[in-house]
Enzyme design. Structure first.
Site, PDB file in Angstrom:
ATOM      1  N   GLY A  48      16.566  48.195  24.932  1.00  0.00           N
ATOM      2  CA  GLY A  48      15.733  48.140  23.738  1.00  0.00           C
ATOM      3  C   GLY A  48      15.257  49.548  23.421  1.00  0.00           C
ATOM      4  O   GLY A  48      14.843  50.291  24.308  1.00  0.00           O
ATOM      5  N   ASN A  52      13.439  52.013  26.038  1.00  0.00           N
ATOM      6  CA  ASN A  52      14.219  53.153  26.522  1.00  0.00           C
ATOM      7  C   ASN A  52      13.489  54.471  26.292  1.00  0.00           C
ATOM      8  O   ASN A  52      13.457  55.344  27.163  1.00  0.00           O
ATOM      9  CB  ASN A  52      15.577  53.209  25.812  1.00  0.00           C
ATOM     10  CG  ASN A  52      16.501  52.079  26.213  1.00  0.00           C
ATOM     11  OD1 ASN A  52      16.299  51.421  27.228  1.00  0.00           O
ATOM     12  ND2 ASN A  52      17.523  51.842  25.406  1.00  0.00           N
ATOM     13  N   PHE A 102      20.788  42.488  23.892  1.00  0.00           N
ATOM     14  CA  PHE A 102      21.814  43.353  23.287  1.00  0.00           C
ATOM     15  C   PHE A 102      23.112  43.170  24.054  1.00  0.00           C
ATOM     16  O   PHE A 102      23.158  43.339  25.272  1.00  0.00           O
ATOM     17  CB  PHE A 102      21.340  44.807  23.361  1.00  0.00           C
ATOM     18  CG  PHE A 102      22.317  45.830  22.872  1.00  0.00           C
ATOM     19  CD1 PHE A 102      22.753  45.834  21.554  1.00  0.00           C
ATOM     20  CD2 PHE A 102      22.782  46.833  23.723  1.00  0.00           C
ATOM     21  CE1 PHE A 102      23.649  46.808  21.092  1.00  0.00           C
ATOM     22  CE2 PHE A 102      23.667  47.804  23.265  1.00  0.00           C
ATOM     23  CZ  PHE A 102      24.099  47.796  21.952  1.00  0.00           C
ATOM     24  N   GLN A 172      19.470  50.978  14.144  1.00  0.00           N
ATOM     25  CA  GLN A 172      20.397  49.918  13.733  1.00  0.00           C
ATOM     26  C   GLN A 172      19.908  49.119  12.538  1.00  0.00           C
ATOM     27  O   GLN A 172      20.713  48.514  11.818  1.00  0.00           O
ATOM     28  CB  GLN A 172      20.642  48.955  14.905  1.00  0.00           C
ATOM     29  CG  GLN A 172      21.246  49.602  16.143  1.00  0.00           C
ATOM     30  CD  GLN A 172      20.194  49.956  17.165  1.00  0.00           C
ATOM     31  OE1 GLN A 172      19.044  50.225  16.820  1.00  0.00           O
ATOM     32  NE2 GLN A 172      20.581  49.988  18.425  1.00  0.00           N
ATOM     33  N   GLN A 173      18.616  49.090  12.284  1.00  0.00           N
ATOM     34  CA  GLN A 173      18.090  48.255  11.208  1.00  0.00           C
ATOM     35  C   GLN A 173      18.355  48.825   9.820  1.00  0.00           C
ATOM     36  O   GLN A 173      18.127  48.140   8.820  1.00  0.00           O
ATOM     37  CB  GLN A 173      16.578  48.031  11.390  1.00  0.00           C
ATOM     38  CG  GLN A 173      16.208  47.303  12.673  1.00  0.00           C
ATOM     39  CD  GLN A 173      16.806  45.910  12.747  1.00  0.00           C
ATOM     40  OE1 GLN A 173      18.022  45.757  12.753  1.00  0.00           O
ATOM     41  NE2 GLN A 173      15.962  44.900  12.802  1.00  0.00           N
ATOM     42  N   ASN A 195      20.997  59.338  13.233  1.00  0.00           N
ATOM     43  CA  ASN A 195      22.227  60.030  13.604  1.00  0.00           C
ATOM     44  C   ASN A 195      22.948  60.422  12.316  1.00  0.00           C
ATOM     45  O   ASN A 195      22.465  60.149  11.202  1.00  0.00           O
ATOM     46  CB  ASN A 195      23.105  59.183  14.536  1.00  0.00           C
ATOM     47  CG  ASN A 195      23.584  57.882  13.898  1.00  0.00           C
ATOM     48  OD1 ASN A 195      23.734  57.778  12.676  1.00  0.00           O
ATOM     49  ND2 ASN A 195      23.808  56.871  14.720  1.00  0.00           N
ATOM     50  N   GLY A 228      25.759  68.115  18.846  1.00  0.00           N
ATOM     51  CA  GLY A 228      24.373  68.450  19.114  1.00  0.00           C
ATOM     52  C   GLY A 228      23.398  67.796  18.156  1.00  0.00           C
ATOM     53  O   GLY A 228      23.545  66.634  17.777  1.00  0.00           O
ATOM     54  N   ASP A 257      18.204  57.301  22.403  1.00  0.00           N
ATOM     55  CA  ASP A 257      16.846  57.020  22.868  1.00  0.00           C
ATOM     56  C   ASP A 257      16.411  58.078  23.879  1.00  0.00           C
ATOM     57  O   ASP A 257      15.250  58.503  23.889  1.00  0.00           O
ATOM     58  CB  ASP A 257      16.774  55.631  23.502  1.00  0.00           C
ATOM     59  CG  ASP A 257      17.208  54.532  22.546  1.00  0.00           C
ATOM     60  OD1 ASP A 257      17.037  54.705  21.321  1.00  0.00           O
ATOM     61  OD2 ASP A 257      17.729  53.503  23.023  1.00  0.00           O
TER      62      ASP A 257
END
Length: 324
Positions: A48, A52, A102, A172-173, A195, A228, A257
């Site tokens: 999670g 994490n 998950f 992810q949301q 990301n 990076g 995370d």
């Protein structure tokens, strides 16, 4: 710094497919895809995004405050996090639901296909930030990580009303939220973290250009995988920090995370953005070298040594002063 970390708390079921997903996906047949991958490994780990991140900050010597929803199966997990320096007093238990789960399969290219069962996490919308703020007599930063979208919006509004700095981290949301929701989550955030893929999807959904984003947030942090991390902001010079090279690649789950944990621990120590990102990158490297997002160990001497090899002696000496 008193940092509250909100987001998912979950159990990870991590599997490995000996092959390449790309070789199994037929571009002209994606509308009727029906695949089953025979995996050769299954491990069950604690995970999670919020847990994490909190774990990573804890093993670096910080005392993060975890805020989220879990089921009655959380007792062992709570003991683990508490042992590693995480304040779990604000985690709420919902007796009729399982803790989120998950399920993720990773191939030989480190590509992943995953599914997520929300379970108790769906109750995140019913958890207020205010009792935690009252208990701690104020907080310095709230990290709003991926969990129930309505819960993310609630915590964002509470931060705005109380004037509490926050870090927006949709993760992810972002796929589930529309442009209006994403704009509300990002508007006025001290930090926006994504990301590279999420960065482009966020701009597409919000209609904001790259320069527009910097009119709405303080500092933007974009992780770039093997390239990076890049940090930009209205009042800061662009910073690029390369990865700390790994000695092996085991599993990428939780790498982002790990970066966030190290980055915000570094900021809590008063380090510069660049130095904090180097701490985050080093911690992320420990994660990818380990099977599971919370199975790594931070050995102070080894961490400082490897940080110096990656970023120089000055970086190592500055971090060594703070590392527990």
């Amino acid at each position: 710094m008193k940092i509250v970390v909100t987001g998912s708390i979950a159990t990870d079921h991590l599997m490995h497919f000996k092959g390449r997903f790309a070789e199994q996906l037929l571009p002209d047949q994606l509308h009727q895809v029906s695949l089953s991958f025979l995996v050769d490994r299954l491990v069950i780990r604690r995970g999670g995004v919020a847990a994490n991140i909190a774990f990573g900050m804890g093993v670096l010597g910080e005392r993060p405050i975890l805020l989220g929803a879990v089921g009655p199966d959380f007792d062992d997990y709570r003991a683990w996090l508490t042992k590693h320096g995480v304040d779990c007093e604000s985690v709420q238990v919902f007796e009729n639901l399982h803790t989120a789960r998950f399920n993720c399969t990773t191939d030989d290219d480190m590509a992943q296909i995953a599914s997520f069962y929300t379970g108790a996490m769906a109750e995140g919308r019913n958890i207020s930030l205010q009792p935690t703020v009252d208990r701690l007599d104020g907080v310095d930063l709230v990290m709003i990580g991926a969990h129930d979208p309505e819960g993310m919006l609630r915590n964002t509004r509470e931060c705005k009303e109380a004037g509490i700095p926050r870090a927006a981290d949709f993760s992810q949301q972002i796929a589930l939220m529309d442009g209006e929701q994403l704009r509300e989550l990002a508007e006025g955030a001290a930090y926006l973290l994504t990301n590279d893929y999420e960065k482009n999807l966020f701009e597409q959904k919000t209609g904001w250009s790259e320069s527009d984003v910097l009119d709405h947030v303080g500092i933007r942090v974009t992780t770039l995988g093997e390239r990076g991390v890049e940090i930009t902001g209205r009042d800061v010079e662009r910073v690029h920090v390369p990865i700390a090279r790994e000695v092996r690649k085991v599993d990428p789950t939780g790498v982002g995370d790990g970066f966030r944990a190290g980055f915000f621990a570094g900021l809590s120590w008063g380090l510069s953005l660049e130095r904090a990102a180097q701490v985050g990158s080093m911690l992320a490297t420990l994660v990818i070298e380990t099977d599971g997002p919370q199975e790594y160990v931070v050995d102070r001497a080894e961490f400082v040594k490897r940080l110096g090899e990656a970023y120089g002696d000055t970086a190592a000496s500055e971090v060594a002063e703070h590392l527990a």
